[in-house]
Design an enzyme around this catalytic site. Structure first.
Site, PDB file in Angstrom:
ATOM      1  N   HIS B  73       0.805   1.093   0.734  1.00 15.56           N
ATOM      2  CA  HIS B  73       1.009   0.219  -0.786  1.00 15.56           C
ATOM      3  C   HIS B  73       2.180  -0.695  -0.428  1.00 15.56           C
ATOM      4  CE1 HIS B  73      -1.501   3.406  -2.991  1.00 15.56           C
ATOM      5  NE2 HIS B  73      -0.754   4.124  -2.176  1.00 15.56           N
ATOM      6  N   ASP B 315       0.838   6.751   4.233  1.00 13.58           N
ATOM      7  CA  ASP B 315       0.775   6.873   2.592  1.00 13.58           C
ATOM      8  C   ASP B 315       2.124   6.206   1.902  1.00 13.58           C
ATOM      9  OD1 ASP B 315      -0.438   7.197   0.259  1.00 13.58           O
ATOM     10  OD2 ASP B 315       0.391   9.328   0.004  1.00 13.58           O
ATOM     11  N   GLY B 334       4.769   8.807  -5.174  1.00 15.83           N
ATOM     12  CA  GLY B 334       4.839   7.982  -4.124  1.00 15.83           C
ATOM     13  C   GLY B 334       6.219   8.141  -3.251  1.00 15.83           C
TER      14      GLY B 334
END
Lengths: 325, 441
Positions: B73, B315, B334
């Site tokens: 991300h 991730d 996150g």
């Protein structure tokens, strides 16, 4: 009553193409040819069905098909009544049979029925004494469309056997596709269906067709390209993301048509969504597009079907035998 | 200097970790002037360093294909204060990652072909790790309407996903799989049943003690089972993200045994941490799906060992302090992971669970193969995307030293072993650990 040769194996109702034999289809197409000449004459009217009553019973909006049936019946001299029934979906079944029985009591000779539910026309046919023509039922069959498509192809190509036909677009929701698949397979054509996987019916290959997920492979060396209409309500749903993406991958344009045979014919059952499933340049290409010819053939085919079903005493005699009035 | 001047470079005296051949042996590797691997092997230059071309003595450190990270991300576009593609590129380079796939949950999301092209354009500008983009699976990632997978794919989208949002409507998932099949596209899904995974941490004793709402571990297996049935029905290509539970690993193992062509990944926090990392409401340990029990963690390690889990992803999900310094339930989930992916994955090696080539299969060759990316393997003519690393050097994770814009790591102060000394993309050195690596020459 009539001098025409009998249609071998003609069923009492024309509910679908599935189950018709090569001989029946060929004879119907031959008979249709004679009505092309009738329609092209100065005086188009004949008295073959004079004194007969044809009711167009349309549960689903339609202008083109209903008009075509109306013109066909009138050219044969029949009296035509149009009924457009707006149904509330909750009472569909009851309304359908009640309407059928009511109309049956008026002793028509033929009922032309279109209904939004698959199988509705078959159900209705079981309850009436007259001949029933399926004018399109749900996602099931549209037999006169397949016959008029076949007539158009046969007149242009001289045959149906051995031709490669690509039926492209929303196969999942198309009764036109199903009727055409049955007819073309029966007549020995090679049928491909081209659609995104979301619009491809499950186990379609069991119907004897070759599924393709890309226009490039599906149109390769095709003799005929039949485009299907993409219903507006399917476009921005979960079947297809957007119109622009659909046109990019599955809309017919000159570029995609290049892989087909040079003398390919482009067909569309109408009404067209220009810029969605077909590009205007292709739709209006007089060399290859036979879309308007299809409409003309539609009248001839429907005249032939009405003639074959009620042009002689057969249906009347069956009714008497069944004890109907 | 091996800095992209377009001259061939010989890397000699290297411990070559070849994930495809499964070998780990001393040898040399020659990068051609075109930035591609020209040759490699134990016998190459065995009679001495080549004369006349630049030579790098790897001093018996490991030379492996660069890491291919399938799950990153960033905040660009939309949340540049959290991470830009520049800072993500720097962090990836420092972490030994040579290719990364950017998730589509930006603002605006990648549901339009122009955004895929934007990522490619920025990747060429940044010129660090190669960046690829996912396309959105559904418009606006809302799970209602299929995205333009065909056009996104033509623009270069490598796969389709709604990132951390599971697609709960089975009919839309079925159609999305069918639609993807039209184009041979790969669908990547986070299998979490949404109603069972609404909580903030793994449901269990710890959640009860902390008074936090639980996210049931079966949320994963239930959604995964549904997905696999749909995959079987549609014949589409499918990859499950972030497998975190024992049941999830079991479901995948059985599916593979049944011959279903499906794959999955997990992230370092799922095999190196368990729910106890949440401790006293540590929001830096809040992730999606949540950290699970020790039994689950061990099952994930087993899954990696026996090949049930195909890939390891970072991730990486940067969050600024304002998103994390909140009550646990309100904090954003996150962790950043680009710079800890390599050392934490090496724990599998140091703990004698897996060999280096086996780990590199999960980190480089399999991800590249699944997503159809160049790199990830030693191959003549393949791009020279490489990482030189010392598997043994000890260091302590310190987010202050990160290249990433934010420091929300779950591995803060963790003693680790191993780090990248040099990262090479298309033969060009994009990162060098100047403190630990001063090659002679």
């Amino acid at each position: 009553m009539t001098t025409r040769p009998p249609i071998p194996g003609m069923p009492r109702h024309l509910l679908g193409i599935e189950g018709l034999t090569v001989a029946t289809i060929a004879a119907l197409l031959d008979l249709s040819e004679t009505y092309i000449d009738t329609s092209r004459s100065l005086v188009k009217k004949r008295d073959l069905l004079a004194g007969r009553t044809v009711i167009n019973l349309f549960f689903e909006n339609s202008t083109r098909t209903r008009t075509s049936f109306e013109v066909a019946a009138k050219r044969l001299g029949a009296d035509v009544v149009n009924m457009e029934v707006q149904t509330s979906s909750t009472r569909k079944g009851e309304t359908l049979l009640d309407t059928a029985m009511t109309l049956n009591a008026m002793l028509p000779d033929a009922l032309v029925v279109r209904h939004q539910d698959s199988g509705a026309v078959n159900l209705l046919a079981q309850k009436v004494n007259c001949a029933v023509v399926n004018g399109g039922d749900g996602q099931h069959e549209h037999p006169t469309q397949a016959l008029l498509d076949a007539l158009t192809i046969r007149r242009r190509k001289g045959k149906l056997q051995g031709l490669t036909v690509a039926i492209c677009g929303d196969v999942l929701h198309s009764r036109v596709a199903r009727s055409n698949i049955h007819l073309l397979n029966t007549m020995g054509a090679r049928v491909r269906v081209v659609a995104p996987a979301t619009l491809m019916p499950t186990e379609i290959e069991r119907l004897g067709v070759e599924p393709h997920f890309s226009m490039k492979s599906g149109l390769k060396d095709a003799d005929i390209v039949m485009m299907l209409r993409l219903q507006t309500e399917r476009m921005s749903g979960s079947f297809v993301p957007t119109v622009s993406e659909y046109f990019h991958f599955f809309g017919l344009d000159a570029e995609k048509l290049r892989v087909a045979k040079p003398d390919v014919l482009v067909m569309h059952p109408g009404p067209m969504n220009r810029g969605v499933e077909i590009d205007s340049a292709v739709a209006d290409d007089l060399q290859r597009s036979v879309i308007h010819e299809q409409v003309e053939m539609g009248v001839a085919v429907r005249m032939a079907c009405l003639d074959a079903l009620v042009g002689d005493r057969r249906n009347f005699d069956i009714r008497i035998a069944e004890g109907g009035r | 200097m091996a800095n992209g001047t377009g001259a061939p470079v010989a890397y000699i005296n290297a411990r070559l970790v070849d994930p495809v051949a499964g070998s780990d042996q001393l040898g040399s590797l020659l990068v051609g002037a075109d930035g591609k691997i020209a040759d490699w092997g134990p016998s190459l230059f065995s009679s001495g360093a080549p004369w006349g071309i630049e030579t790098v003595d790897c001093q018996r450190h490991c030379l492996a294909p660069g890491i291919v990270d399938l799950r990153v991300h960033t905040g660009e576009p939309g949340e540049e204060h959290k991470e830009t593609l520049d800072t993500a590129g720097q962090a990836a380079a420092a972490g030994g990652i040579t290719s990364m796939c950017i998730l589509p949950d930006t603002d605006p999301p990648f549901d339009d072909a122009s955004l895929i092209e934007f990522v490619h354009r920025r990747s060429r500008q940044v010129r660090l790790s190669k960046m690829y983009a996912y396309g959105a699976l559904t418009m606006d990632l809302l799970g209602e309407q299929i995205a333009e997978m065909g056009l996104l794919g033509e623009a270069g989208a490598v796969a389709f996903t709604d990132a951390d949002r599971p697609l709960d409507n089975a009919q839309i998932m079925r159609r999305a799989l069918y639609y993807a099949k039209t184009f041979g596209a790969l669908i990547v899904h986070l299998p979490q049943e949404p109603t069972l995974s609404a909580g903030h941490m793994n449901s269990g004793e710890l959640a009860t003690r902390l008074g936090l709402s639980g996210n049931h571990r079966l949320a994963e297996a239930i959604m995964l089972e549904r997905d696999l049935r749909l995959v079987e029905m549609t014949g589409a290509r499918y990859h499950a993200s972030k497998i975190s539970t024992e049941d999830g690993v079991d479901v995948m193992r059985r599916a593979k045994a049944r011959g279903l062509n499906v794959t999955c990944d997990t992230a370092p926090h799922y095999f190196a941490l368990n729910e106890s990392a949440v401790g006293e409401y540590r929001t830096f340990a809040k992730v999606v799906p949540p950290l699970r029990s020790e039994t689950d963690r061990r099952a994930v390690v087993e899954g990696l060992k026996d090949g049930t889990i195909d890939c390891i992803v970072s991730d990486h999900r940067p969050q600024d302090v304002e998103s994390k310094r909140l009550p646990f339930a309100q904090a954003q989930p996150g962790v950043v992971g680009l710079e800890t992916l390599l050392p934490v994955s090496l724990e599998l090696y140091h703990n004698r669970h897996m060999s280096l080539p086996a780990i590199w299969q999960r980190l480089a060759s399999t991800p590249a193969r699944l997503f159809g990316l160049p790199g990830g393997r030693f191959d003549k003519g393949a791009p020279a995307d490489l990482v030189l690393f010392d598997p043994d050097v000890a260091w302590v994770v310190d987010p202050e030293q990160f290249s990433s814009k934010t420091g929300n790591t779950a591995f803060d102060e963790r003693p680790t072993q191993g780090r990248a000394l040099m990262t090479i993309v298309d033969g060009r050195v994009i990162y060098r650990d100047t403190k630990r690596w001063l090659p002679a020459g």
